[in-house]
Design an enzyme around this catalytic site. Sequence first.
Site, PDB file in Angstrom:
ATOM      1  N   GLU A 267      25.556  97.882   6.575  1.00  0.00           N
ATOM      2  CA  GLU A 267      24.927  96.601   6.263  1.00  0.00           C
ATOM      3  C   GLU A 267      25.572  95.466   7.059  1.00  0.00           C
ATOM      4  O   GLU A 267      24.888  94.527   7.492  1.00  0.00           O
ATOM      5  CB  GLU A 267      25.021  96.320   4.758  1.00  0.00           C
ATOM      6  CG  GLU A 267      24.275  97.314   3.886  1.00  0.00           C
ATOM      7  CD  GLU A 267      22.812  97.439   4.263  1.00  0.00           C
ATOM      8  OE1 GLU A 267      22.140  96.393   4.393  1.00  0.00           O
ATOM      9  OE2 GLU A 267      22.334  98.579   4.429  1.00  0.00           O
ATOM     10  N   TRP A 270      24.096  95.683  10.487  1.00  0.00           N
ATOM     11  CA  TRP A 270      22.750  95.100  10.498  1.00  0.00           C
ATOM     12  C   TRP A 270      22.834  93.577  10.610  1.00  0.00           C
ATOM     13  O   TRP A 270      22.053  92.939  11.332  1.00  0.00           O
ATOM     14  CB  TRP A 270      21.981  95.479   9.234  1.00  0.00           C
ATOM     15  CG  TRP A 270      21.134  96.702   9.351  1.00  0.00           C
ATOM     16  CD1 TRP A 270      21.363  97.922   8.784  1.00  0.00           C
ATOM     17  CD2 TRP A 270      19.894  96.835  10.073  1.00  0.00           C
ATOM     18  NE1 TRP A 270      20.346  98.801   9.114  1.00  0.00           N
ATOM     19  CE2 TRP A 270      19.442  98.159   9.896  1.00  0.00           C
ATOM     20  CE3 TRP A 270      19.136  95.962  10.851  1.00  0.00           C
ATOM     21  CZ2 TRP A 270      18.255  98.634  10.465  1.00  0.00           C
ATOM     22  CZ3 TRP A 270      17.941  96.432  11.424  1.00  0.00           C
ATOM     23  CH2 TRP A 270      17.527  97.739  11.234  1.00  0.00           C
ATOM     24  N   TRP A 299      -4.229  86.306  10.205  1.00  0.00           N
ATOM     25  CA  TRP A 299      -3.964  86.609   8.805  1.00  0.00           C
ATOM     26  C   TRP A 299      -4.995  85.928   7.896  1.00  0.00           C
ATOM     27  O   TRP A 299      -5.255  84.735   8.045  1.00  0.00           O
ATOM     28  CB  TRP A 299      -2.571  86.113   8.419  1.00  0.00           C
ATOM     29  CG  TRP A 299      -1.441  86.715   9.189  1.00  0.00           C
ATOM     30  CD1 TRP A 299      -0.867  86.218  10.323  1.00  0.00           C
ATOM     31  CD2 TRP A 299      -0.734  87.923   8.884  1.00  0.00           C
ATOM     32  NE1 TRP A 299       0.154  87.037  10.742  1.00  0.00           N
ATOM     33  CE2 TRP A 299       0.264  88.093   9.882  1.00  0.00           C
ATOM     34  CE3 TRP A 299      -0.835  88.878   7.864  1.00  0.00           C
ATOM     35  CZ2 TRP A 299       1.143  89.169   9.885  1.00  0.00           C
ATOM     36  CZ3 TRP A 299       0.047  89.941   7.869  1.00  0.00           C
ATOM     37  CH2 TRP A 299       1.016  90.088   8.864  1.00  0.00           C
ATOM     38  N   ASN A 334      18.274  93.652  -2.552  1.00  0.00           N
ATOM     39  CA  ASN A 334      17.787  93.947  -1.206  1.00  0.00           C
ATOM     40  C   ASN A 334      16.602  94.909  -1.191  1.00  0.00           C
ATOM     41  O   ASN A 334      15.653  94.727  -0.427  1.00  0.00           O
ATOM     42  CB  ASN A 334      18.916  94.510  -0.341  1.00  0.00           C
ATOM     43  CG  ASN A 334      18.502  94.636   1.115  1.00  0.00           C
ATOM     44  OD1 ASN A 334      18.142  93.667   1.748  1.00  0.00           O
ATOM     45  ND2 ASN A 334      18.533  95.860   1.637  1.00  0.00           N
ATOM     46  N   TRP A 352       3.725  86.684   7.364  1.00  0.00           N
ATOM     47  CA  TRP A 352       5.109  86.864   6.956  1.00  0.00           C
ATOM     48  C   TRP A 352       5.884  85.544   6.952  1.00  0.00           C
ATOM     49  O   TRP A 352       6.850  85.387   6.195  1.00  0.00           O
ATOM     50  CB  TRP A 352       5.810  87.871   7.866  1.00  0.00           C
ATOM     51  CG  TRP A 352       5.852  87.519   9.320  1.00  0.00           C
ATOM     52  CD1 TRP A 352       4.950  87.870  10.279  1.00  0.00           C
ATOM     53  CD2 TRP A 352       6.853  86.744  10.000  1.00  0.00           C
ATOM     54  NE1 TRP A 352       5.310  87.365  11.509  1.00  0.00           N
ATOM     55  CE2 TRP A 352       6.489  86.667  11.365  1.00  0.00           C
ATOM     56  CE3 TRP A 352       8.019  86.106   9.587  1.00  0.00           C
ATOM     57  CZ2 TRP A 352       7.231  85.988  12.319  1.00  0.00           C
ATOM     58  CZ3 TRP A 352       8.782  85.417  10.536  1.00  0.00           C
ATOM     59  CH2 TRP A 352       8.375  85.369  11.878  1.00  0.00           C
ATOM     60  N   TRP A 375      12.114  89.842   7.221  1.00  0.00           N
ATOM     61  CA  TRP A 375      10.668  89.659   7.083  1.00  0.00           C
ATOM     62  C   TRP A 375       9.899  90.288   8.239  1.00  0.00           C
ATOM     63  O   TRP A 375       8.845  90.902   8.037  1.00  0.00           O
ATOM     64  CB  TRP A 375      10.343  88.162   6.952  1.00  0.00           C
ATOM     65  CG  TRP A 375      10.396  87.738   5.523  1.00  0.00           C
ATOM     66  CD1 TRP A 375      11.438  87.153   4.871  1.00  0.00           C
ATOM     67  CD2 TRP A 375       9.368  87.924   4.546  1.00  0.00           C
ATOM     68  NE1 TRP A 375      11.129  86.959   3.551  1.00  0.00           N
ATOM     69  CE2 TRP A 375       9.864  87.414   3.316  1.00  0.00           C
ATOM     70  CE3 TRP A 375       8.086  88.461   4.584  1.00  0.00           C
ATOM     71  CZ2 TRP A 375       9.114  87.437   2.141  1.00  0.00           C
ATOM     72  CZ3 TRP A 375       7.332  88.479   3.415  1.00  0.00           C
ATOM     73  CH2 TRP A 375       7.843  87.974   2.217  1.00  0.00           C
TER      74      TRP A 375
END
Length: 458
Positions: A267, A270, A299, A334, A352, A375
């Site tokens: 993590e 990341w 969208w 998460n 998004w 996102w």
Amino acid sequence: MLLWFRGDLRVRDNPALSYFIQHKHADDKAIVFLMPEQWKNYHWSAIKIDFIKRHIRLLKSQLTTLGINLEVVEVADIKEQTSYLIKRCQQQGHEVVASSELEINERQRDQKIMDAGIKLHLFESDVIVPKGAVLTQSGDMYKVFTAFKKAWLSYMRMHGLTLADNAFNQVEQTKVNDIALLTGDESSVKWPLVTDVEQSVIPTFLRDKLEDYHEQRDFPAIKGTSGLSPYLAIGALSSRYVLRQLLQRCPDLLTATDSAEFSWLNELIWRDFYRHLMHFRQDLCTHKSYNDKYQQMDWPNKQVWFDAWCQGKTGYPFVDAAMRQLNQTGWMHNRLRMVVASFLTKHLLIDWRWGEQYFMKQLIDGDLAANNGGWQWAASTGCDAQPYFRVFNPIRQSERFDPSGDFIRKYLPELANVPDKHIHFPHKYLKEINSSVYWPALVDHKAARENALAFYKV
């Protein structure tokens, strides 16, 4: 010399502070800015701003023990901040020491300050591996996380970990009166100050929870995560300091990639990945899709559906409970962030960016790089994102990660009496008992999935 605190509200592992202490004169000072209008433009949440103010109070107290006076100056926005600093430095002959910042507005601000003839010493302290230190053979940023992780680990094994801790060694562990500086009715007092996190939270997590983290981290009813993200987001905690504590517990972790404990280190990698990515792709700060082919997606953006999602009224309990957790606490587990983001973009076909902005307005740990990366991963528009045809089934996610419905019942008390076997999608059961305590589902999962696949293919 002027020490400028920005996204580094800490005394531990702060190279700018260390440099300042080594070179300062008796009358040199430190400064930090409050920027209410700028923070509003950035959609920062009230709870995050309150959290920042509390840590500024702590920082001021800690710096006092080092003989450093911290001035707190309020300006409207980044433009006024820039003008104030340039004018002050030109009048008083200051050179400035600070930690570098990642985002585009802040980088442009720093350039303007230097262009005005101000000497600005910048130190990178927001990542573990320096940005630009791990690149492909062609000198580009990695586009696949797994390859980035491999290079990241190789760099760490070769160069090791060095912290700028000499300043903190001089700071006494003084007790600070922890009265929140409130903004409206919002307060972050349920989150302890970073001093308590360093002394208690991190050691307890590493001792009692780290070994089971890989098994428990996806279950929101279990407190199996570290809860460090708010402190990393405002710079009250250094990711390098966190890694050092982890490596002291697990010295071989940089090579033991198949161990249970490695999933937590993953993590942290990341986090570095998304910050490195934004460093090289500054247009991500302007909310551009990483993958150009998704930039012009048309969208549908049905406002009433977006409002229902924000309020936790989609008719899918796992999604709704997650949104209520966000709205009530300023934080979201998460696993739930992935589920609700997938639901918004693929079940409801809403941009998004709408969800990204709403998260920033609510989260205590709102961070541009991590929020944008997460996102875009969920929406399949980002770097190394999930493929567009992967659509989380919110019912299956609920059954898998909240099997007894404990998390759902905590945030949806109106479903408290629904049996476990019906809790994940209770509409048929509620109809049978003639109950209207829960709203109908906005969309059917199967139909929504087919619509999403067709939409993304176009």
